[in-house]
Design a protein around this motif. Structure first.
Motif, PDB file in Angstrom:
ATOM      1  N   UNK A   1       0.858  -1.176   0.000  1.00 49.69           N
ATOM      2  CA  UNK A   1       0.000   0.000   0.000  1.00 49.69           C
ATOM      3  C   UNK A   1       0.895   1.226   0.000  1.00 49.69           C
ATOM      4  N   UNK A   2       0.842   2.033  -1.046  1.00 51.66           N
ATOM      5  CA  UNK A   2       1.777   3.149  -1.219  1.00 51.66           C
ATOM      6  C   UNK A   2       1.030   4.479  -1.189  1.00 51.66           C
ATOM      7  N   UNK A   3       1.539   5.390  -0.389  1.00 52.63           N
ATOM      8  CA  UNK A   3       0.981   6.746  -0.271  1.00 52.63           C
ATOM      9  C   UNK A   3       1.955   7.727  -0.914  1.00 52.63           C
ATOM     10  N   UNK A   4       1.428   8.688  -1.675  1.00 49.67           N
ATOM     11  CA  UNK A   4       2.337   9.666  -2.266  1.00 49.67           C
ATOM     12  C   UNK A   4       1.673  11.004  -2.569  1.00 49.67           C
ATOM     13  N   UNK A   5       2.514  12.022  -2.530  1.00 45.74           N
ATOM     14  CA  UNK A   5       2.179  13.365  -2.982  1.00 45.74           C
ATOM     15  C   UNK A   5       2.754  13.480  -4.391  1.00 45.74           C
ATOM     16  N   UNK A   6       1.876  13.548  -5.382  1.00 47.32           N
ATOM     17  CA  UNK A   6       2.333  13.536  -6.764  1.00 47.32           C
ATOM     18  C   UNK A   6       2.739  14.881  -7.327  1.00 47.32           C
ATOM     19  N   UNK A   7       2.802  15.914  -6.489  1.00 47.32           N
ATOM     20  CA  UNK A   7       3.031  17.281  -6.984  1.00 47.32           C
ATOM     21  C   UNK A   7       4.281  17.407  -7.847  1.00 47.32           C
ATOM     22  N   UNK A   8       5.363  16.785  -7.419  1.00 47.56           N
ATOM     23  CA  UNK A   8       6.646  16.969  -8.103  1.00 47.56           C
ATOM     24  C   UNK A   8       7.023  15.797  -9.005  1.00 47.56           C
ATOM     25  N   UNK A   9       6.060  14.942  -9.320  1.00 44.44           N
ATOM     26  CA  UNK A   9       6.336  13.784 -10.164  1.00 44.44           C
ATOM     27  C   UNK A   9       5.586  13.882 -11.489  1.00 44.44           C
ATOM     28  N   UNK A  10       6.069  13.157 -12.475  1.00 46.79           N
ATOM     29  CA  UNK A  10       5.473  13.184 -13.813  1.00 46.79           C
ATOM     30  C   UNK A  10       4.443  12.093 -14.004  1.00 46.79           C
ATOM     31  N   UNK A  11       3.856  11.634 -12.903  1.00 46.41           N
ATOM     32  CA  UNK A  11       2.865  10.578 -12.959  1.00 46.41           C
ATOM     33  C   UNK A  11       3.435   9.265 -12.460  1.00 46.41           C
ATOM     34  N   UNK A  12       2.569   8.247 -12.421  1.00 49.08           N
ATOM     35  CA  UNK A  12       3.000   6.948 -11.905  1.00 49.08           C
ATOM     36  C   UNK A  12       3.951   6.239 -12.862  1.00 49.08           C
ATOM     37  N   UNK A  13       3.584   6.121 -14.117  1.00 49.86           N
ATOM     38  CA  UNK A  13       4.257   5.206 -15.047  1.00 49.86           C
ATOM     39  C   UNK A  13       5.715   5.560 -15.287  1.00 49.86           C
ATOM     40  N   UNK A  14       6.545   4.534 -15.210  1.00 47.98           N
ATOM     41  CA  UNK A  14       7.981   4.701 -15.487  1.00 47.98           C
ATOM     42  C   UNK A  14       8.166   5.267 -16.887  1.00 47.98           C
ATOM     43  N   UNK A  15       9.079   6.224 -17.026  1.00 44.48           N
ATOM     44  CA  UNK A  15       9.310   6.907 -18.298  1.00 44.48           C
ATOM     45  C   UNK A  15      10.639   6.513 -18.929  1.00 44.48           C
TER      46      UNK A  15
ATOM     47  N   UNK B   1      -2.764   3.638 -12.813  1.00 43.67           N
ATOM     48  CA  UNK B   1      -1.757   4.667 -13.060  1.00 43.67           C
ATOM     49  C   UNK B   1      -2.357   6.060 -12.867  1.00 43.67           C
ATOM     50  N   UNK B   2      -1.655   6.902 -12.132  1.00 47.07           N
ATOM     51  CA  UNK B   2      -2.108   8.274 -11.914  1.00 47.07           C
ATOM     52  C   UNK B   2      -1.283   9.232 -12.760  1.00 47.07           C
ATOM     53  N   UNK B   3      -1.895  10.373 -13.091  1.00 51.84           N
ATOM     54  CA  UNK B   3      -1.248  11.372 -13.935  1.00 51.84           C
ATOM     55  C   UNK B   3      -0.313  12.265 -13.133  1.00 51.84           C
ATOM     56  N   UNK B   4       0.438  13.079 -13.829  1.00 52.21           N
ATOM     57  CA  UNK B   4       1.315  14.056 -13.198  1.00 52.21           C
ATOM     58  C   UNK B   4       0.511  14.954 -12.257  1.00 52.21           C
ATOM     59  N   UNK B   5       1.022  15.138 -11.043  1.00 53.17           N
ATOM     60  CA  UNK B   5       0.382  16.016 -10.084  1.00 53.17           C
ATOM     61  C   UNK B   5      -0.726  15.398  -9.262  1.00 53.17           C
ATOM     62  N   UNK B   6      -1.108  14.153  -9.566  1.00 49.38           N
ATOM     63  CA  UNK B   6      -2.187  13.479  -8.836  1.00 49.38           C
ATOM     64  C   UNK B   6      -1.592  12.704  -7.660  1.00 49.38           C
TER      65      UNK B   6
ATOM     66  N   UNK C   1      18.282   6.292 -16.339  1.00 51.48           N
ATOM     67  CA  UNK C   1      17.883   7.457 -15.549  1.00 51.48           C
ATOM     68  C   UNK C   1      16.447   7.845 -15.906  1.00 51.48           C
ATOM     69  N   UNK C   2      15.604   7.937 -14.890  1.00 47.48           N
ATOM     70  CA  UNK C   2      14.200   8.270 -15.121  1.00 47.48           C
ATOM     71  C   UNK C   2      13.971   9.753 -14.808  1.00 47.48           C
ATOM     72  N   UNK C   3      13.200  10.459 -15.630  1.00 49.67           N
ATOM     73  CA  UNK C   3      13.015  11.896 -15.425  1.00 49.67           C
ATOM     74  C   UNK C   3      12.120  12.271 -14.251  1.00 49.67           C
ATOM     75  N   UNK C   4      11.489  11.287 -13.600  1.00 57.33           N
ATOM     76  CA  UNK C   4      10.696  11.660 -12.427  1.00 57.33           C
ATOM     77  C   UNK C   4       9.362  10.970 -12.277  1.00 57.33           C
ATOM     78  N   UNK C   5       9.322   9.658 -12.497  1.00 57.82           N
ATOM     79  CA  UNK C   5       8.077   8.924 -12.292  1.00 57.82           C
ATOM     80  C   UNK C   5       8.068   8.294 -10.912  1.00 57.82           C
ATOM     81  N   UNK C   6       6.880   8.095 -10.377  1.00 60.26           N
ATOM     82  CA  UNK C   6       6.718   7.439  -9.082  1.00 60.26           C
ATOM     83  C   UNK C   6       7.130   5.974  -9.151  1.00 60.26           C
ATOM     84  N   UNK C   7       6.781   5.299 -10.232  1.00 61.81           N
ATOM     85  CA  UNK C   7       7.124   3.881 -10.375  1.00 61.81           C
ATOM     86  C   UNK C   7       8.629   3.670 -10.315  1.00 61.81           C
ATOM     87  N   UNK C   8       9.382   4.519 -10.996  1.00 55.75           N
ATOM     88  CA  UNK C   8      10.834   4.379 -10.997  1.00 55.75           C
ATOM     89  C   UNK C   8      11.402   4.574  -9.600  1.00 55.75           C
ATOM     90  N   UNK C   9      10.884   5.569  -8.869  1.00 55.36           N
ATOM     91  CA  UNK C   9      11.372   5.820  -7.507  1.00 55.36           C
ATOM     92  C   UNK C   9      11.107   4.625  -6.607  1.00 55.36           C
TER      93      UNK C   9
END
Length: 261
Positions: free
Chosen positions: A7-21, A55-60, A27-35
């Motif tokens: 169960x993962x909790x996150x503030x998506x403000x500074x991420x480019x969405x869930x899906x790995x890019x 999958x959630x969008x950027x900022x969600x 090097x990933x530009x800023x996805x939650x999945x990669x982190x």
């Protein structure tokens, strides 16, 4: 090989969405999945790949995104939870972890998904909690929006409320519950469906705002739904007000109560 659910909790403000890019290892530009995968891979000392419920969008944001992964590394669930969280940015944490049956799938085993959208309705924009609140200066009639939204219940074609970039093979979804209510200066939208299309929640909210502001009659939402044309609906509501509350599964999976039907 053991399958684990997180169960993962996150503030998506500074991420480019869930899906790995990027590809794993790049090097990933800023996805939650990669982190998350990088943190889990550190704990495992071997590569870990994850699958999420939605999958959630950027900022969600997400209160309880459910993720599964497989590993043959001997670690206790508490070790995965605390070890991964210690390697994650402050905006992400693993709230719980447990071993699950090998046929559990975070996405395909889910029977429903829930979202909440919060909007501050006053003349002045928010200062506090602004990353979790959308803002609308026009006075809104929450009752009118709630009544208008009830036409969306049931299994229907939601083509009018999905982005043109949506890759889903079809637009039929089962809207199980939808509520709009006022809480002081805030208007809260809560939606539950078997699954959602890309931007579906934000497009529904953006359309309901037209009704709430008195610019459209309540029956207009039904007309938009039946028209199946995205250009007929309202604008896409901003991302910051949206929180993925999480998926819901059958009791047979023995997951925490917050993600169990």
């Amino acid at each position: 090989m053991t399958r684990y659910a997180l169960g993962v909790e996150y503030d998506g403000s500074d991420f480019l969405g869930w899906q790995r890019l990027s590809k794993p290892g790049e090097q990933d530009p800023g996805s939650l999945q990669a982190a998350l995968e990088e943190a889990l891979s550190f704990v495992a000392a071997s590569p870990i790949q994850t699958v999420c419920a939605g999958r959630t969008d950027a900022g969600v944001h997400a209160a309880c995104q459910v993720v599964h992964f497989d590993s043959d590394v001997p670690r206790e669930p508490r070790g995965w939870m605390l070890g991964a969280t210690s390697r994650l940015p402050a905006a992400i944490c693993v709230r719980w972890c447990q071993a699950v049956a090998g046929d559990f799938h975070a996405r395909f085993s889910a029977r429903a998904r829930r979202y909440r959208y919060r909007l501050l309705n006053r003349p002045v924009r928010p200062a506090l909690e602004r990353q979790y609140l959308a803002w609308e200066r026009r006075p809104l009639d929450a009752g009118a929006m709630h009544r208008a939204a009830q036409v969306l219940l049931g299994e229907q074609d939601f083509s009018a409320f999905r982005t043109v970039h949506c890759q889903a093979p079809h637009a039929r979804r089962d809207m199980q519950a939808i509520e709009v209510r006022r809480e002081g200066e805030q208007v809260v939208f809560e939606l539950q469906a078997n699954a959602f299309l890309h931007h579906m929640v934000r497009n529904i909210v953006g359309s309901l705002l037209e009704v709430g502001a008195g610019e459209r009659p309540e029956r207009w939402i039904g007309d938009v739904l039946q028209g199946r044309d995205r250009t007929l609906a309202g604008p896409t509501a901003p991302a910051e007000g949206l929180v993925f509350l999480g998926p819901r599964y059958g009791a047979e999976w023995r997951l925490p109560a917050e993600v169990t039907l």
